[in-house]
Design a protein around this motif. Structure first.
Motif, short mmCIF file in Angstrom:
data_model
loop_
_atom_site.label_atom_id
_atom_site.label_comp_id
_atom_site.label_asym_id
_atom_site.label_seq_id
_atom_site.Cartn_x
_atom_site.Cartn_y
_atom_site.Cartn_z
N UNK A 7 47.97 30.95 51.76
CA UNK A 7 48.44 31.53 50.49
C UNK A 7 49.45 32.63 50.81
N UNK A 8 50.64 32.49 50.22
CA UNK A 8 51.72 33.45 50.49
C UNK A 8 52.25 34.06 49.20
N UNK A 49 48.90 40.52 36.08
CA UNK A 49 49.06 41.56 37.10
C UNK A 49 49.66 40.98 38.38
N UNK A 50 49.98 41.85 39.31
CA UNK A 50 50.56 41.39 40.57
C UNK A 50 49.58 40.46 41.29
N UNK A 51 50.13 39.51 42.03
CA UNK A 51 49.29 38.57 42.76
C UNK A 51 48.92 37.34 41.95
N UNK A 52 49.60 37.13 40.82
CA UNK A 52 49.29 35.98 39.96
C UNK A 52 49.62 34.67 40.68
N UNK A 53 48.72 33.69 40.62
CA UNK A 53 48.90 32.41 41.30
C UNK A 53 49.78 31.49 40.47
N UNK A 196 58.57 43.44 41.25
CA UNK A 196 57.37 43.59 42.07
C UNK A 196 56.34 42.53 41.72
N UNK A 197 56.22 42.23 40.41
CA UNK A 197 55.29 41.19 39.99
C UNK A 197 55.74 39.82 40.50
N UNK A 202 51.63 34.56 43.92
CA UNK A 202 51.08 33.83 45.06
C UNK A 202 51.35 32.32 44.97
N UNK A 203 51.67 31.75 46.11
CA UNK A 203 51.89 30.31 46.23
C UNK A 203 51.08 29.80 47.42
N UNK A 204 50.38 28.68 47.25
CA UNK A 204 49.71 28.03 48.37
C UNK A 204 50.70 27.08 49.02
#
Length: 608
Positions: A7-8, A49-53, A196-197, A202-204
């Motif tokens: 996950x990146x 929020x930040x880190x949304x998949x 920033x968001x 996130x991407x797999x």
């Protein structure tokens, strides 16, 4: 085999210091996302929020140490869209520079570098595929935005295609976010917060060893993107099996492209071809799969190809012999193109004239039989003349079938498949094939009395398309070869120029002039005539100016002229209007008399 799954965040996917790039091969579909997908992605990133998949991508690590690249098997829509969103953020942020702010400068530098590959000043992080100008448009857009050096000429309609519209959409959404903020510093701050968001989304990323592994995953993970059709999945399977069959994916893609070019980009035509191809050559296609232990199961792939089992049938065929399948499907695809598009440039054959006639009478269910006969013409000892006679008879059969609605639609495929089975089992050849087809179809026609009864009824109301065909056929009987396609021409919107005209108008609001003529002023009687006679073939004709005639009185319809003085009413020169053009009025008796005349001609012309 899966080599690596991780996950990146987006800033790692678009790593500013990485020397590799993402390459989308030409056999992938063109970029398809539009306003709905753009809006959903933007809203998801902004609202969460930040880190949304935001999904996954599947890649094969290709190239060497000097020029490594990731071949994208799944995820091109998402990667392309994200890169354009990043470019839109960058170009808007440039409008609100923060002087002497090192963080701002570092962010802008990193953002710009993330879209470019370090290997070359003109090589972008993403290299789109070439279909529908994706490659050219993407590089043009990046050049105009300052990410690539040099300029090139825009391809025609660049601004109307999706990549530029995607950029324009994101610029407008971003501008809307900051439009009510007066301070440039605050505008920049809001855009930086949104960035920033975006970069933390996130991407797999799934790295696999081969195309085969990639496509197995692709089929199961593509539910977040544009839905795939059975034809798309078939193509993916072909690409997956290419390596194991000893052919390259590029070679397979080129052959697949030739096939779809023959079939057109109409999905219904593509799907019907694959159904009819299987149904036509069912015995040969099933032979390798018949088990020695259970020879009673004659068709292990399926008794008949339908929409629901199409993919499962072709999965087994492709997996068994990809090279042989591609070779044969290309041959038959070319024949099918000649059958389906007989008037298309490059498709003309000695059968085209009769195939065009079969197309007009909606004889598509018989295409599987014609495909079989054309493919094995030499083996079956069929002359061009015999095949042409078969096609002519098929047109007659479909006139009867479409007028009487018998046999049922579901039975037609079975009838034509059974004809092929009999040809193969009895080893028929030459004229005996014509005789068998003739006798079989004759047995599947209703009695002539039923055919005549339907012709005399409210034919237009029951089947408008077959009514049009019959009227055109009557009119064409007196036309020359040079002019007999006139009635089937279409305008720029795809509708027929010549259309069916009701002499006694079909509308419920009967003009008084017609009430007086056809019912001696009795409106109730005129209404009863409307229901009983207006849709009969004797009250119908063809005109290229239907909308200008409409509810006009009979004499005005008869003598109508255009601005150049050409007759466009019943004196328009069509032979089926000759008797109408001599009338001074139009009555129920005229409708009956003309119905008798036209039905008599049709019974003679389409006698089986």
């Amino acid at each position: 085999m899966i080599q690596h799954v991780e996950k990146y965040p987006i800033y790692s996917i678009f790593d500013k210091d990485a020397r590799f790039y993402y390459f989308i091969p030409k056999y992938q579909r063109a970029y398809t996302w539009s306003y709905t997908e753009w809006g959903n992605l933007f809203d998801d990133l902004y609202d969460n929020s930040e880190g949304y998949f935001i999904g996954s991508i599947i890649c094969i690590n290709q190239g060497g140490a000097i020029e490594p690249f990731m071949e994208v098997i799944d995820g091109q829509q998402r990667l392309t869209t994200m890169s354009i969103l990043l470019s839109a953020i960058y170009t808007l942020l440039k409008q609100f520079p923060l002087e002497d702010d090192e963080d701002y400068d570092d962010t802008m530098s990193s953002l710009k570098r993330s879209l470019k590959c370090r290997n070359s000043p003109n090589l972008m992080r993403l290299v789109p595929q070439i279909q529908e100008y994706n490659y050219d448009d993407y590089n043009q857009l990046m050049s105009e935005l300052g990410f690539r050096s040099g300029q090139s000429l825009r391809k025609p309609y660049f601004a109307n295609r999706k990549l530029f519209r995607c950029y324009k959409y994101f610029r407008e959404r971003l501008s809307y976010l900051v439009q009510d903020i007066e301070s440039p510093e605050k505008k920049a701050a809001l855009l930086l917060d949104f960035y920033e968001k975006v970069k933390s989304a996130m991407v797999v990323k799934i790295e696999v060893s081969t195309h085969s592994d990639a496509y197995v995953l692709f089929e199961s993970l593509n539910n977040r993107g544009t839905p795939l059709t059975a034809i798309d999945l078939m193509k993916n399977l072909i690409m997956a099996k290419a390596e194991g069959a000893g052919v390259s994916t590029d070679e397979c893609f080129d052959q697949w492209t030739i096939l779809l070019k023959d079939l057109s980009d109409n999905y219904q035509t593509q799907e019907r071809f694959f159904r009819q191809y299987y149904n036509a050559f069912r015995n040969a296609l099933n032979a390798p799969f018949v088990s020695d232990d259970d020879k009673r199961k004659k068709y292990p792939l399926g008794v008949v190809a339908t929409k629901s089992n199409l993919l499962s049938i072709y999965e087994r065929i492709i997996k068994r012999d990809l090279v042989g399948f591609l070779k044969e499907i290309l041959i038959c695809g070319n024949y099918y193109s000649q059958i389906v598009f007989p008037d298309k440039e490059g498709c003309y054959t000695v059968f085209s004239k009769n195939l065009l006639n079969l197309l007009h009478i909606q004889g598509a269910p018989s295409y599987l039989l014609i495909l079989y006969l054309m493919r094995y013409q030499k083996e079956l000892d069929l002359s061009d003349g015999i095949i042409n006679n078969i096609i002519l008879f098929l047109s007659k059969f479909f006139v009867h079938r479409n007028v009487t609605d018998y046999p049922g639609t579901r039975d037609l495929t079975r009838i034509f498949m059974d004809i092929i089975v009999h040809i193969e089992e009895e080893k028929l050849s030459g004229f005996s094939i014509y005789e068998w087809i003739y006798n079989t179809l004759k047995e599947n026609c209703l009695d002539d009395s039923v055919f005549e009864e339907r012709l005399r009824g409210n034919l237009y109301k029951e089947n408008t398309d077959v009514t049009r065909y019959l009227l055109c056929s009557l009119a064409e009987n007196s036309m020359t070869n040079e002019s007999n396609n006139t009635l089937w021409k279409r305008n720029n919107s795809g509708t027929y120029i010549w259309t069916i005209e009701h002499i006694f108008p079909e509308g419920e609001n009967i003009p008084q002039e017609w009430v007086d003529m056809i019912a001696d002023g009795d409106r109730e009687k005129a209404k009863s005539y409307l229901y009983e006679y207006t849709h009969r073939i004797g009250n119908l004709t063809m005109t290229g100016y239907n909308s200008t005639l409409s509810n006009l009185g009979f004499i005005k319809k008869r003598d109508r002229q255009d601005k150049q003085g050409n007759f466009v009413g019943y004196k328009n020169g069509l032979s089926i209007n000759d008797d109408i053009a001599k009338k001074e009025k139009w009555t129920v008796e005229d409708i009956k008399e003309r119905t008798d005349k036209l039905v008599s001609q049709l019974l003679k012309q389409f006698k089986i």
